[in-house]
Design a protein around this motif. Sequence first.
Motif, PDB file in Angstrom:
ATOM      1  N   GLY A  16      12.854  -6.595 -21.127  1.00 56.39           N
ATOM      2  CA  GLY A  16      13.685  -6.161 -20.019  1.00 56.39           C
ATOM      3  C   GLY A  16      12.926  -5.405 -18.947  1.00 56.39           C
ATOM      4  O   GLY A  16      13.491  -5.045 -17.926  1.00 56.39           O
ATOM      5  N   TYR A  17      11.644  -5.167 -19.134  1.00 49.01           N
ATOM      6  CA  TYR A  17      10.864  -4.373 -18.206  1.00 49.01           C
ATOM      7  C   TYR A  17      10.299  -5.259 -17.104  1.00 49.01           C
ATOM      8  O   TYR A  17       9.703  -6.289 -17.361  1.00 49.01           O
ATOM      9  N   SER A  18      10.491  -4.864 -15.848  1.00 48.45           N
ATOM     10  CA  SER A  18       9.873  -5.591 -14.738  1.00 48.45           C
ATOM     11  C   SER A  18       9.134  -4.596 -13.864  1.00 48.45           C
ATOM     12  O   SER A  18       9.574  -3.472 -13.663  1.00 48.45           O
ATOM     13  N   GLN A  19       8.015  -5.000 -13.325  1.00 55.95           N
ATOM     14  CA  GLN A  19       7.113  -4.136 -12.575  1.00 55.95           C
ATOM     15  C   GLN A  19       7.469  -4.182 -11.100  1.00 55.95           C
ATOM     16  O   GLN A  19       7.135  -5.121 -10.412  1.00 55.95           O
ATOM     17  N   GLN A  20       8.131  -3.162 -10.588  1.00 55.02           N
ATOM     18  CA  GLN A  20       8.417  -3.045  -9.168  1.00 55.02           C
ATOM     19  C   GLN A  20       7.229  -2.363  -8.494  1.00 55.02           C
ATOM     20  O   GLN A  20       6.691  -1.396  -9.015  1.00 55.02           O
ATOM     21  N   LEU A  21       6.821  -2.870  -7.342  1.00 51.26           N
ATOM     22  CA  LEU A  21       5.707  -2.294  -6.603  1.00 51.26           C
ATOM     23  C   LEU A  21       6.223  -1.603  -5.357  1.00 51.26           C
ATOM     24  O   LEU A  21       7.136  -2.094  -4.695  1.00 51.26           O
ATOM     25  N   THR A  22       5.649  -0.449  -5.036  1.00 52.32           N
ATOM     26  CA  THR A  22       6.022   0.289  -3.839  1.00 52.32           C
ATOM     27  C   THR A  22       4.779   0.582  -3.019  1.00 52.32           C
ATOM     28  O   THR A  22       3.671   0.648  -3.538  1.00 52.32           O
ATOM     29  N   TYR A  23       5.001   0.798  -1.713  1.00 54.60           N
ATOM     30  CA  TYR A  23       3.907   1.047  -0.781  1.00 54.60           C
ATOM     31  C   TYR A  23       3.772   2.541  -0.533  1.00 54.60           C
ATOM     32  O   TYR A  23       4.757   3.229  -0.304  1.00 54.60           O
ATOM     33  N   GLY A  24       2.561   3.026  -0.582  1.00 55.23           N
ATOM     34  CA  GLY A  24       2.261   4.408  -0.223  1.00 55.23           C
ATOM     35  C   GLY A  24       1.448   4.428   1.055  1.00 55.23           C
ATOM     36  O   GLY A  24       1.073   3.392   1.601  1.00 55.23           O
ATOM     37  N   SER A  25       1.151   5.587   1.561  1.00 59.81           N
ATOM     38  CA  SER A  25       0.405   5.670   2.812  1.00 59.81           C
ATOM     39  C   SER A  25      -1.031   5.202   2.613  1.00 59.81           C
ATOM     40  O   SER A  25      -1.589   5.292   1.522  1.00 59.81           O
ATOM     41  N   GLY A  26      -1.626   4.706   3.676  1.00 58.06           N
ATOM     42  CA  GLY A  26      -3.013   4.277   3.630  1.00 58.06           C
ATOM     43  C   GLY A  26      -3.244   2.975   2.892  1.00 58.06           C
ATOM     44  O   GLY A  26      -4.358   2.693   2.478  1.00 58.06           O
ATOM     45  N   GLY A  27      -2.216   2.163   2.707  1.00 58.15           N
ATOM     46  CA  GLY A  27      -2.382   0.882   2.036  1.00 58.15           C
ATOM     47  C   GLY A  27      -2.384   0.968   0.522  1.00 58.15           C
ATOM     48  O   GLY A  27      -2.694   0.005  -0.152  1.00 58.15           O
ATOM     49  N   ARG A  28      -2.037   2.116  -0.012  1.00 56.36           N
ATOM     50  CA  ARG A  28      -2.007   2.264  -1.475  1.00 56.36           C
ATOM     51  C   ARG A  28      -0.726   1.652  -2.032  1.00 56.36           C
ATOM     52  O   ARG A  28       0.330   1.754  -1.425  1.00 56.36           O
ATOM     53  N   ASN A  57      -3.379 -10.163   1.134  1.00 57.70           N
ATOM     54  CA  ASN A  57      -4.784 -10.349   1.514  1.00 57.70           C
ATOM     55  C   ASN A  57      -4.973 -10.213   3.022  1.00 57.70           C
ATOM     56  O   ASN A  57      -5.963  -9.643   3.480  1.00 57.70           O
ATOM     57  N   ALA A  58      -4.034 -10.742   3.804  1.00 58.22           N
ATOM     58  CA  ALA A  58      -4.121 -10.614   5.258  1.00 58.22           C
ATOM     59  C   ALA A  58      -4.019  -9.148   5.673  1.00 58.22           C
ATOM     60  O   ALA A  58      -4.744  -8.691   6.563  1.00 58.22           O
ATOM     61  N   GLY A  59      -3.137  -8.400   5.023  1.00 61.73           N
ATOM     62  CA  GLY A  59      -3.014  -6.975   5.323  1.00 61.73           C
ATOM     63  C   GLY A  59      -4.274  -6.203   4.962  1.00 61.73           C
ATOM     64  O   GLY A  59      -4.721  -5.328   5.703  1.00 61.73           O
ATOM     65  N   ARG A  60      -4.862  -6.523   3.827  1.00 60.38           N
ATOM     66  CA  ARG A  60      -6.111  -5.846   3.429  1.00 60.38           C
ATOM     67  C   ARG A  60      -7.257  -6.195   4.376  1.00 60.38           C
ATOM     68  O   ARG A  60      -8.082  -5.344   4.705  1.00 60.38           O
ATOM     69  N   GLY A 139      -0.850  -2.447  12.464  1.00 61.91           N
ATOM     70  CA  GLY A 139      -0.199  -3.661  11.961  1.00 61.91           C
ATOM     71  C   GLY A 139      -0.404  -3.967  10.497  1.00 61.91           C
ATOM     72  O   GLY A 139       0.385  -4.701   9.910  1.00 61.91           O
ATOM     73  N   TYR A 140      -1.444  -3.427   9.861  1.00 62.90           N
ATOM     74  CA  TYR A 140      -1.702  -3.846   8.473  1.00 62.90           C
ATOM     75  C   TYR A 140      -0.660  -3.345   7.482  1.00 62.90           C
ATOM     76  O   TYR A 140      -0.352  -4.067   6.532  1.00 62.90           O
ATOM     77  N   PRO A 141      -0.074  -2.148   7.631  1.00 60.90           N
ATOM     78  CA  PRO A 141       0.936  -1.752   6.641  1.00 60.90           C
ATOM     79  C   PRO A 141       2.149  -2.678   6.620  1.00 60.90           C
ATOM     80  O   PRO A 141       2.746  -2.902   5.569  1.00 60.90           O
ATOM     81  N   ARG A 142       2.481  -3.242   7.777  1.00 61.99           N
ATOM     82  CA  ARG A 142       3.633  -4.140   7.840  1.00 61.99           C
ATOM     83  C   ARG A 142       3.413  -5.368   6.956  1.00 61.99           C
ATOM     84  O   ARG A 142       4.319  -5.817   6.256  1.00 61.99           O
ATOM     85  N   LYS A 145       3.576  -4.253   3.235  1.00 67.47           N
ATOM     86  CA  LYS A 145       4.964  -3.972   2.850  1.00 67.47           C
ATOM     87  C   LYS A 145       5.763  -5.267   2.678  1.00 67.47           C
ATOM     88  O   LYS A 145       6.542  -5.398   1.731  1.00 67.47           O
ATOM     89  N   SER A 146       5.567  -6.219   3.587  1.00 63.75           N
ATOM     90  CA  SER A 146       6.326  -7.471   3.466  1.00 63.75           C
ATOM     91  C   SER A 146       5.888  -8.261   2.232  1.00 63.75           C
ATOM     92  O   SER A 146       6.710  -8.917   1.594  1.00 63.75           O
ATOM     93  N   SER A 147       4.598  -8.194   1.869  1.00 57.95           N
ATOM     94  CA  SER A 147       4.164  -8.893   0.655  1.00 57.95           C
ATOM     95  C   SER A 147       4.788  -8.256  -0.587  1.00 57.95           C
ATOM     96  O   SER A 147       5.198  -8.963  -1.506  1.00 57.95           O
TER      97      SER A 147
END
Length: 180
Positions: A16-28, A57-60, A139-142, A145-147
């Motif tokens: 039942g465990y699923s890995q949700q990913l969140t965005y932090g500042s600086g691309g973390r 990859n485009a954001g990085r 533009g890179y955080p956008r 975040k969308s990925s």
Amino acid sequence: MKQSLTILFLLLTLAGYSQQLTYGSGGRVYNSENKKLRTDEVRALLADNAEALSLYNAGRNKKTWGNVLFSGGLGLVAINLVIAMNSDNITSESGTIYSNNGYGNPIVSYTSAHSERANMTAAIIGGALIIASIPIKIGYPRKIKSSLEKYNKGLAETYKPQPKTTLLASANQIGFKIEF
């Protein structure tokens, strides 16, 4: 029997465990336990979702190019300013003015000095690089975040609620509680 029930309980809780990913500042990127993930770990998680991986990859790449342009521009400006402040562009000229009265005696002896402006071409190029890096770094955080949104949305679509099991224990009994 006791071991098989324990193994079944552990498997149900892990399923039942699923890995949700969140965005932090600086691309973390952080997982659901607020643990910072390395770039290779994020790429491994996004490997199943090609669109999310390409956006990440485009954001990085945008982040890397923005950092290169900003750092290079800052370096050019700093080096040019240090060189301009430490160089002496003063030239002097001396001479004597003679009169035309036929005697050949000097009337005035002079010395003049004038300063030339330092060459600021590298500082101007560095400033242009800094200005060019600003929209890239904005533009890179956008993209990242969308990925992550695409990845998390894909998890929500494939996630099927699993039965929740809990272990109950009291002084006289022990048992499992399964909720559907």
